[in-house]
Design a protein around this motif. Structure first.
Motif, PDB file in Angstrom:
ATOM      1  N   ALA A   1      49.762  21.545  38.452  1.00  0.00           N
ATOM      2  CA  ALA A   1      49.675  21.404  39.920  1.00  0.00           C
ATOM      3  C   ALA A   1      50.738  22.256  40.609  1.00  0.00           C
ATOM      4  O   ALA A   1      50.471  22.923  41.611  1.00  0.00           O
ATOM      5  N   LEU A   2      51.950  22.243  40.061  1.00  0.00           N
ATOM      6  CA  LEU A   2      53.044  23.002  40.679  1.00  0.00           C
ATOM      7  C   LEU A   2      52.773  24.501  40.630  1.00  0.00           C
ATOM      8  O   LEU A   2      53.103  25.224  41.561  1.00  0.00           O
ATOM      9  N   SER A   3      52.174  24.970  39.546  1.00  0.00           N
ATOM     10  CA  SER A   3      51.984  26.420  39.414  1.00  0.00           C
ATOM     11  C   SER A   3      50.638  26.879  39.978  1.00  0.00           C
ATOM     12  O   SER A   3      50.330  28.065  39.943  1.00  0.00           O
ATOM     13  N   HIS A   4      49.846  25.946  40.488  1.00  0.00           N
ATOM     14  CA  HIS A   4      48.563  26.326  41.095  1.00  0.00           C
ATOM     15  C   HIS A   4      48.457  25.750  42.491  1.00  0.00           C
ATOM     16  O   HIS A   4      47.444  25.228  42.902  1.00  0.00           O
ATOM     17  N   ASP A   5      49.556  25.891  43.217  1.00  0.00           N
ATOM     18  CA  ASP A   5      49.669  25.251  44.515  1.00  0.00           C
ATOM     19  C   ASP A   5      49.437  26.240  45.650  1.00  0.00           C
ATOM     20  O   ASP A   5      49.507  25.886  46.805  1.00  0.00           O
ATOM     21  N   ASP A   6      49.182  27.471  45.337  1.00  0.00           N
ATOM     22  CA  ASP A   6      49.158  28.479  46.396  1.00  0.00           C
ATOM     23  C   ASP A   6      47.989  29.441  46.309  1.00  0.00           C
ATOM     24  O   ASP A   6      47.893  30.376  47.102  1.00  0.00           O
ATOM     25  N   GLY A   7      47.111  29.246  45.353  1.00  0.00           N
ATOM     26  CA  GLY A   7      45.967  30.132  45.239  1.00  0.00           C
ATOM     27  C   GLY A   7      46.272  31.479  44.605  1.00  0.00           C
ATOM     28  O   GLY A   7      45.398  32.331  44.491  1.00  0.00           O
ATOM     29  N   VAL A   8      47.544  31.653  44.162  1.00  0.00           N
ATOM     30  CA  VAL A   8      47.924  32.937  43.560  1.00  0.00           C
ATOM     31  C   VAL A   8      47.791  32.852  42.038  1.00  0.00           C
ATOM     32  O   VAL A   8      48.151  31.853  41.436  1.00  0.00           O
ATOM     33  N   ALA A   9      47.268  33.923  41.436  1.00  0.00           N
ATOM     34  CA  ALA A   9      47.185  34.059  39.978  1.00  0.00           C
ATOM     35  C   ALA A   9      46.661  32.797  39.299  1.00  0.00           C
ATOM     36  O   ALA A   9      47.311  32.227  38.419  1.00  0.00           O
TER      37      ALA A   9
ATOM     38  N   SER B   1      44.515  17.543  35.999  1.00  0.00           N
ATOM     39  CA  SER B   1      44.987  18.870  36.398  1.00  0.00           C
ATOM     40  C   SER B   1      44.231  19.334  37.638  1.00  0.00           C
ATOM     41  O   SER B   1      43.045  19.636  37.565  1.00  0.00           O
ATOM     42  N   ALA B   2      44.934  19.379  38.749  1.00  0.00           N
ATOM     43  CA  ALA B   2      44.294  19.757  40.003  1.00  0.00           C
ATOM     44  C   ALA B   2      44.977  20.987  40.591  1.00  0.00           C
ATOM     45  O   ALA B   2      46.191  21.002  40.754  1.00  0.00           O
ATOM     46  N   ALA B   3      44.177  22.013  40.874  1.00  0.00           N
ATOM     47  CA  ALA B   3      44.680  23.195  41.561  1.00  0.00           C
ATOM     48  C   ALA B   3      44.377  23.035  43.039  1.00  0.00           C
ATOM     49  O   ALA B   3      43.557  22.193  43.427  1.00  0.00           O
ATOM     50  N   ASN B   4      45.069  23.825  43.874  1.00  0.00           N
ATOM     51  CA  ASN B   4      44.633  23.802  45.261  1.00  0.00           C
ATOM     52  C   ASN B   4      44.590  25.200  45.828  1.00  0.00           C
ATOM     53  O   ASN B   4      45.394  26.058  45.481  1.00  0.00           O
ATOM     54  N   TYR B   5      43.607  25.404  46.675  1.00  0.00           N
ATOM     55  CA  TYR B   5      43.406  26.721  47.265  1.00  0.00           C
ATOM     56  C   TYR B   5      43.460  26.594  48.784  1.00  0.00           C
ATOM     57  O   TYR B   5      42.599  25.962  49.391  1.00  0.00           O
ATOM     58  N   PRO B   6      44.488  27.188  49.412  1.00  0.00           N
ATOM     59  CA  PRO B   6      44.570  27.151  50.867  1.00  0.00           C
ATOM     60  C   PRO B   6      43.649  28.209  51.461  1.00  0.00           C
ATOM     61  O   PRO B   6      43.778  29.397  51.135  1.00  0.00           O
TER      62      PRO B   6
ATOM     63  N   GLY C   1      35.635  35.372  57.268  1.00  0.00           N
ATOM     64  CA  GLY C   1      34.539  35.887  56.439  1.00  0.00           C
ATOM     65  C   GLY C   1      33.393  34.887  56.321  1.00  0.00           C
ATOM     66  O   GLY C   1      32.236  35.263  56.115  1.00  0.00           O
ATOM     67  N   GLY C   2      33.735  33.604  56.443  1.00  0.00           N
ATOM     68  CA  GLY C   2      32.698  32.578  56.413  1.00  0.00           C
ATOM     69  C   GLY C   2      32.062  32.381  55.051  1.00  0.00           C
ATOM     70  O   GLY C   2      30.968  31.840  54.943  1.00  0.00           O
ATOM     71  N   GLU C   3      32.775  32.805  53.996  1.00  0.00           N
ATOM     72  CA  GLU C   3      32.265  32.457  52.669  1.00  0.00           C
ATOM     73  C   GLU C   3      33.413  32.231  51.695  1.00  0.00           C
ATOM     74  O   GLU C   3      34.549  32.623  51.937  1.00  0.00           O
ATOM     75  N   LEU C   4      33.098  31.584  50.597  1.00  0.00           N
ATOM     76  CA  LEU C   4      34.121  31.283  49.604  1.00  0.00           C
ATOM     77  C   LEU C   4      34.555  32.561  48.917  1.00  0.00           C
ATOM     78  O   LEU C   4      33.729  33.425  48.620  1.00  0.00           O
ATOM     79  N   PRO C   5      35.850  32.688  48.637  1.00  0.00           N
ATOM     80  CA  PRO C   5      36.284  33.818  47.815  1.00  0.00           C
ATOM     81  C   PRO C   5      35.576  33.781  46.449  1.00  0.00           C
ATOM     82  O   PRO C   5      35.301  32.689  45.928  1.00  0.00           O
ATOM     83  N   ARG C   6      35.350  34.958  45.913  1.00  0.00           N
ATOM     84  CA  ARG C   6      34.579  35.085  44.677  1.00  0.00           C
ATOM     85  C   ARG C   6      35.148  34.233  43.536  1.00  0.00           C
ATOM     86  O   ARG C   6      34.406  33.532  42.840  1.00  0.00           O
ATOM     87  N   ARG C   7      36.480  34.265  43.374  1.00  0.00           N
ATOM     88  CA  ARG C   7      37.058  33.546  42.226  1.00  0.00           C
ATOM     89  C   ARG C   7      36.895  32.037  42.356  1.00  0.00           C
ATOM     90  O   ARG C   7      36.979  31.302  41.386  1.00  0.00           O
ATOM     91  N   LEU C   8      36.691  31.560  43.609  1.00  0.00           N
ATOM     92  CA  LEU C   8      36.381  30.128  43.764  1.00  0.00           C
ATOM     93  C   LEU C   8      34.917  29.868  43.430  1.00  0.00           C
ATOM     94  O   LEU C   8      34.577  28.837  42.852  1.00  0.00           O
ATOM     95  N   ARG C   9      34.059  30.815  43.812  1.00  0.00           N
ATOM     96  CA  ARG C   9      32.624  30.603  43.592  1.00  0.00           C
ATOM     97  C   ARG C   9      32.296  30.392  42.118  1.00  0.00           C
ATOM     98  O   ARG C   9      31.387  29.644  41.769  1.00  0.00           O
ATOM     99  N   LEU C  10      33.073  31.050  41.253  1.00  0.00           N
ATOM    100  CA  LEU C  10      32.860  30.891  39.809  1.00  0.00           C
ATOM    101  C   LEU C  10      33.094  29.450  39.351  1.00  0.00           C
ATOM    102  O   LEU C  10      32.658  29.049  38.284  1.00  0.00           O
ATOM    103  N   HIS C  11      33.845  28.689  40.165  1.00  0.00           N
ATOM    104  CA  HIS C  11      34.190  27.318  39.764  1.00  0.00           C
ATOM    105  C   HIS C  11      33.681  26.306  40.784  1.00  0.00           C
ATOM    106  O   HIS C  11      34.299  25.274  41.007  1.00  0.00           O
ATOM    107  N   ARG C  12      32.556  26.649  41.380  1.00  0.00           N
ATOM    108  CA  ARG C  12      31.996  25.851  42.464  1.00  0.00           C
ATOM    109  C   ARG C  12      31.891  24.367  42.127  1.00  0.00           C
ATOM    110  O   ARG C  12      32.146  23.499  42.958  1.00  0.00           O
ATOM    111  N   HIS C  13      31.541  24.042  40.880  1.00  0.00           N
ATOM    112  CA  HIS C  13      31.331  22.642  40.493  1.00  0.00           C
ATOM    113  C   HIS C  13      32.640  21.840  40.482  1.00  0.00           C
ATOM    114  O   HIS C  13      32.617  20.624  40.355  1.00  0.00           O
TER     115      HIS C  13
END
Lengths: 273, 273
Positions: free
Chosen positions: A133-141, A173-178, A186-198
């Motif tokens: 969670a700490l290392s996936h708190d900002d949408g980077v990498a 394990s929860a990531a967060n994407y701001p 743009g009105g759509e999800l970034p591509r790297r999020l779309r891969l994990h839509r579920h």
């Protein structure tokens, strides 16, 4: 103003369970004033006698009979606590006999075991999830393939505390994407999020409340402006609808409730048992 | 292997309280196999009837009478749950009448209120404490004057999760300072810590355990080597003794227990009531 009724949450462990249950019980009596205190790690008769004396003295000083909410299972320790003269509410006691009867098995008492959480595997699951969670708190990498859940929302919608709670309390394990202005325009999800839509779950919030929260953080900034909040929240909610993402509003929802609803939605069970 | 006894933690809120109490009860029966499940947000009779059906069907499928641990206070909802035929363990029920008698006041039932934590002030205390912990997790650019507590210890001794737990669960602002090799070789506290000596609490850990934890993180590094861990822990413990700091070993201690002991030591009460 009348005197506050003294209430003691007593445990052979941290006392957190006694406090949680006791507080829930006391909220059933909104007209009564309580002064609560936790007495943790009461795991010997001698500590129990000291605690009982403190409880008794508090009651005498205030002139009201104290209440003890007790999660100690050892009967000798409980008996020593009862010497205080307090109203005893033994949390586990009413259920031991019915359980023994139903299970056809006697309980095996062990002071403190009810609260023991020292198992290494469990500890590692929590710590790994917390680090995640700490290392996936900002949408980077991001390593989203390792996530159980990815929370999506505008800045200050409640993603970070929910991710940390999911990790610490449930080992999830929860990531967060701001959502950035770019994403929202743009009105759509970034591509790297779309891969994990579920795995995506949207958090939203009342714009006025968001404005208050952001004001505290960066007073009188463009970021905190009510119009900015309104525009961002509207765009985020439109995105959730369009992409058909599950979502909820955090405005009137506690962190526990958000975490619990996210887990229910994905049918995730806690990873700690 | 015999069938697992089905246990349901049912609540009109998150079910976390029911789960905590239920789990503590079940650990009293280490010889019995249980399959547990949380059924949160059961806050209407109709949801209760659905839940009861699910409980009944599970029991029939497995061939064992289910157990319900229930924190719903509404009697109509509890009655609907009881239709499942499960062994009902109503957590709050045994205490309502004794409390009413003692307090000379009737409880005011309200579904879900026992778990409500949506009060904004409380939310802000938690969030502010969480932000504080997140931004004071590395010893860089610290605002220690705002800390309730500063945890000190070598890398991976348990400081970060404890700080986050203190924040999320108790609303306590905890900073953490990782002792560097320089600090440990110098054999004294850095100056900026010395100014806040009364807030310092040392965490230590068994070097073998530390070695295991660091191995997972950076396998076969100098950082993870058993000798490194032994040297660092020895120096840290010497420092705690020399500076007369309170400290505890996290080796066999859960995050809850560490947090609770730290709070007891400093006589801090949770900031959330």
């Amino acid at each position: 103003m009348s005197a506050q009724r003294p209430v003691f949450f007593v445990s052979d462990g941290t006392g957190i369970t006694a406090e949680t249950i006791g507080t829930s019980l006391l909220t059933q009596f909104p007209d009564v004033a309580f002064a609560t205190q936790r007495l943790p790690f009461i795991d010997t008769e001698s500590k129990a006698r000291q605690a009982a004396q403190r409880v008794r003295e508090t009651g005498e000083r205030i002139g009201l009979r104290p209440i003890i909410v007790n999660t100690v299972v050892d009967s000798a320790i409980s008996a020593a606590l009862a010497e205080s003269g307090a109203l005893m509410m033994d949390v586990f006691a009413p259920f031991i006999l019915p359980l023994e009867t139903e299970l056809g098995s006697m309980r095996r008492p062990s002071v403190g075991r009810a609260h023991s959480m020292t198992d290494y595997d469990k500890y590692e699951t929590r710590i790994n999830a917390t680090n995640y969670a700490l290392s996936h708190d900002d949408g980077v990498a991001p390593h989203y393939e390792e996530a159980d859940v990815i929370l999506v929302g505008v800045s200050r919608s409640g993603k970070t505390p929910t991710c940390l709670y999911l990790a610490l309390h449930f080992g999830v394990s929860a990531a967060n994407y701001p959502l950035t202005e770019e994403d929202l325009e743009g009105g759509e999800l970034p591509r790297r999020l779309r891969l994990h839509r579920h795995k995506l779950f949207g958090l939203t919030i009342d714009p006025v409340r968001l404005h208050q929260i952001r004001q505290q953080r960066r007073p009188d900034s463009r970021y905190a402006k009510l119009e900015t909040c309104q525009r961002e929240v509207q765009a985020a909610e439109a995105l959730f609808r369009q992409e058909n993402l599950p979502s909820l509003s955090t405005t009137h929802t506690s962190i526990e409730e958000i975490a619990s609803k996210v887990m229910s939605h994905f049918n995730i069970d806690r990873h700690l048992f």
